[in-house]
Design a protein around this motif. Structure first.
Motif, PDB file in Angstrom:
ATOM      1  N   VAL A   1       0.850  -1.188   0.000  1.00  0.00           N
ATOM      2  CA  VAL A   1       0.000   0.000   0.000  1.00  0.00           C
ATOM      3  C   VAL A   1       0.886   1.239   0.000  1.00  0.00           C
ATOM      4  N   ILE A   2       0.520   2.186  -0.871  1.00  0.00           N
ATOM      5  CA  ILE A   2       1.267   3.448  -0.928  1.00  0.00           C
ATOM      6  C   ILE A   2       0.304   4.597  -0.654  1.00  0.00           C
ATOM      7  N   GLN A   3       0.834   5.667  -0.108  1.00  0.00           N
ATOM      8  CA  GLN A   3       0.021   6.851   0.191  1.00  0.00           C
ATOM      9  C   GLN A   3      -0.579   7.417  -1.093  1.00  0.00           C
ATOM     10  N   ASN A   4      -1.879   7.673  -1.070  1.00  0.00           N
ATOM     11  CA  ASN A   4      -2.575   8.335  -2.180  1.00  0.00           C
ATOM     12  C   ASN A   4      -2.422   7.614  -3.521  1.00  0.00           C
ATOM     13  N   ALA A   5      -2.523   6.310  -3.512  1.00  0.00           N
ATOM     14  CA  ALA A   5      -2.382   5.526  -4.748  1.00  0.00           C
ATOM     15  C   ALA A   5      -3.359   6.005  -5.820  1.00  0.00           C
ATOM     16  N   SER A   6      -4.588   6.301  -5.420  1.00  0.00           N
ATOM     17  CA  SER A   6      -5.587   6.731  -6.406  1.00  0.00           C
ATOM     18  C   SER A   6      -5.217   8.076  -7.032  1.00  0.00           C
ATOM     19  N   LYS A   7      -4.743   9.005  -6.229  1.00  0.00           N
ATOM     20  CA  LYS A   7      -4.344  10.325  -6.749  1.00  0.00           C
ATOM     21  C   LYS A   7      -3.149  10.187  -7.689  1.00  0.00           C
ATOM     22  N   ILE A   8      -2.201   9.344  -7.322  1.00  0.00           N
ATOM     23  CA  ILE A   8      -1.024   9.117  -8.166  1.00  0.00           C
ATOM     24  C   ILE A   8      -1.451   8.557  -9.513  1.00  0.00           C
TER      25      ILE A   8
END
Length: 186
Positions: free
Chosen positions: A8-15
């Motif tokens: 899991v990475i921070q703000n995957a959807s925004k990226i």
């Protein structure tokens, strides 16, 4: 549905939205931010009267290349789907993609796009949440030991192939013993 989530990475959807210049539906954004895709062992979704497998969901960033938007992008596969208004989010064993519609008229709907039927597609669900709620998974359960596999091979007349199979079995046992499945909750 059970998933063995990607890193899991921070703000995957925004990226992903910024990278692909798209806008994702809220339910799918939540899924991506919480699980970042992953493998869905022993998972099936009902399509009409049949059950179709769901192997795994794509993730953003540095994840398993089999379930990676970056990998699809580098192979030149992703662009063609995006041009048609679809984001391939998951796949089945046959290489067909479960796609999220990015088109205005049915934004957020889930389609199955067949890789070998000249662009044939079938609308499955009206939303990502509906898709997830219709996927049924089994827990992986007991992983057969080397000894159990050897015994089964001998009983089935493959005793002469045990030496050749041991490295494959060892790899499978190591892989499956590391898997953590969890229930998808949006």
């Amino acid at each position: 549905m059970l998933i063995s989530k990607n890193k899991v990475i921070q703000n995957a959807s925004k990226i992903l939205e910024e990278d692909l210049k798209i806008k994702l539906p809220e339910d799918y954004s939540k899924f991506l931010d919480k699980y970042n895709g992953g493998r869905t062992y022993k998972s099936k979704v009902k399509i009409g009267r049949n059950w179709e497998d769901v192997c795994g969901f794509n993730g953003a960033g540095d994840v398993d290349k089999d379930y990676s938007f970056e990998s699809m992008k580098s192979m030149g596969v992703l662009e063609g789907y995006l041009e048609k208004g679809f984001l391939p989010i998951a796949d089945n064993m046959l290489g067909d993609y479960y796609c999220l519609s990015l088109k205005t008229e049915d934004y957020g709907s889930i389609y199955l796009l067949y890789h070998d039927l000249l662009g044939k597609k079938k609308k499955l669900f009206s939303s990502f949440t509906e898709f997830i709620n219709n996927i049924k998974s089994e827990e992986i359960g007991h992983i057969k030991t080397m000894e159990e596999r050897e015994k089964i091979a001998i009983e089935n007349g493959y005793g002469d192939e045990v030496e050749m199979l041991r490295p494959v079995w060892k790899e499978q046992i190591e892989e499956f013993s590391k898997i953590v499945q969890e229930e998808v909750i949006l």
